[in-house]
Enzyme design. Structure first.
Site, PDB file in Angstrom:
ATOM      1  N   ILE A  37      23.452  27.331   8.157  1.00 25.08           N
ATOM      2  CA  ILE A  37      23.200  25.967   7.696  1.00 25.08           C
ATOM      3  C   ILE A  37      21.927  25.362   8.272  1.00 25.08           C
ATOM      4  O   ILE A  37      21.465  24.320   7.789  1.00 25.08           O
ATOM      5  CB  ILE A  37      24.400  25.035   7.963  1.00 25.08           C
ATOM      6  N   TYR A 123      26.229  18.980  23.924  1.00 25.49           N
ATOM      7  CA  TYR A 123      27.104  19.168  22.766  1.00 25.49           C
ATOM      8  C   TYR A 123      27.395  17.821  22.110  1.00 25.49           C
ATOM      9  O   TYR A 123      27.252  17.666  20.890  1.00 25.49           O
ATOM     10  CB  TYR A 123      28.409  19.843  23.194  1.00 25.49           C
TER      11      TYR A 123
END
Length: 281
Positions: A37, A123
């Site tokens: 992606i 993250y």
């Protein structure tokens, strides 16, 4: 209903493929080898070829501690990737999975969708950036924040059971609180949402929270996992006694009233899903 799913090999991606028949959904699932992606051209070509009614992005860089060193990789998958998908979708609704890690955990109560975000880790920052980019390029988006996912190959439940086979004692963090959420429940919620947003009259786009109940600490979750089994001795410890590279939010509890109000999706009891998983072990 035709749905293109990314992250086919992840916990939620696998669950989506398993529960799709019950929802009458035709899933076209891509793992990272089939569709990266972060490759904008590849994403555009895949969506044009599949011509889906809805796109669900279950692809993510989830190695929370490793992300502290692999910053570029985390942002490529968690921020650039979702942007590529959302941009390529045009008028196709896109459902994007996000995380409780966008919050700093300092709020005493459950987080609502409108609360300010303040991620503590690479993250969390990469996921927060992904949310922002999806919202910026797609006028038909649902961002589903969830937490403490279990049900696939790599998760807290399996880690505990594996360690329980080789350790007589385990120290478990007892001052981080959240809502464990079964991957299958997330998949069910996403497919229910997909059915609603494919209606041309839908207008309630935006961010939604969805996690399991009741809220519990990691120590409490571990006790539930080992309940009724020959177990190692479990010892509750504070976060400071379990140092890891990435800082976690102390409070990950998400308020799920909005998703109930808009989609009639109720918080699942994680104990039911856990029991089903443990019965198979």
């Amino acid at each position: 209903m035709k749905i293109l799913v990314t992250g086919a090999n992840g916990q939620v991606g696998q669950a989506l493929q398993s529960v799709a028949p019950a929802h009458g959904a035709d899933i076209n699932a891509f793992d990272r080898q089939a569709l990266d992606i972060s490759d904008r051209a590849a994403v555009k070509a895949a969506i044009e070829a599949a011509a889906p009614d809805v796109v669900i992005n279950a692809a993510a860089y989830t190695a929370v501690d490793k992300a502290e060193e692999e910053v570029e990789a985390a942002f490529a998958i968690n921020a650039m990737g979702p942007e590529n998908l959302a941009a390529a979708c045009g008028d196709i609704p896109v459902l994007h999975i996000s995380t409780d890690f966008v919050f700093d955990g300092k709020k005493p109560g459950a987080y609502v969708e409108e609360d300010p975000i303040a991620p503590l880790s690479v993250y969390g920052k990469s996921k927060a950036e992904g949310e922002a980019r999806v919202a910026a390029v797609s006028h038909k988006h649902i961002i589903l924040r969830t937490a403490w996912v279990f049900g696939g190959a790599q998760n807290f439940v399996n880690t505990m059971l594996r360690l329980g086979e080789t350790h007589k004692e385990l120290n478990i963090v007892d001052d981080q609180k959240g809502g464990p959420t079964a991957a299958a429940d997330i998949a069910d919620a996403l497919l229910k949402i997909a059915g609603k947003v494919s209606d041309d009259g839908f207008t309630d786009w935006g961010i939604y929270h969805y996690c399991g109940a009741p809220a519990i600490t990691w120590y409490g979750f571990a006790r539930a996992i080992f309940a009724g089994r020959e177990t190692p001795a479990l010892h509750p410890i504070p976060t400071e006694q379990y140092p890891v590279p990435a800082t976690r939010p102390k409070n990950s509890v998400l308020d799920c009233e909005k998703i109930k109000r808009v989609f009639d999706i109720h918080q699942p009891d994680w104990r039911e899903a856990l029991s089903q998983i443990l019965d198979k072990r």
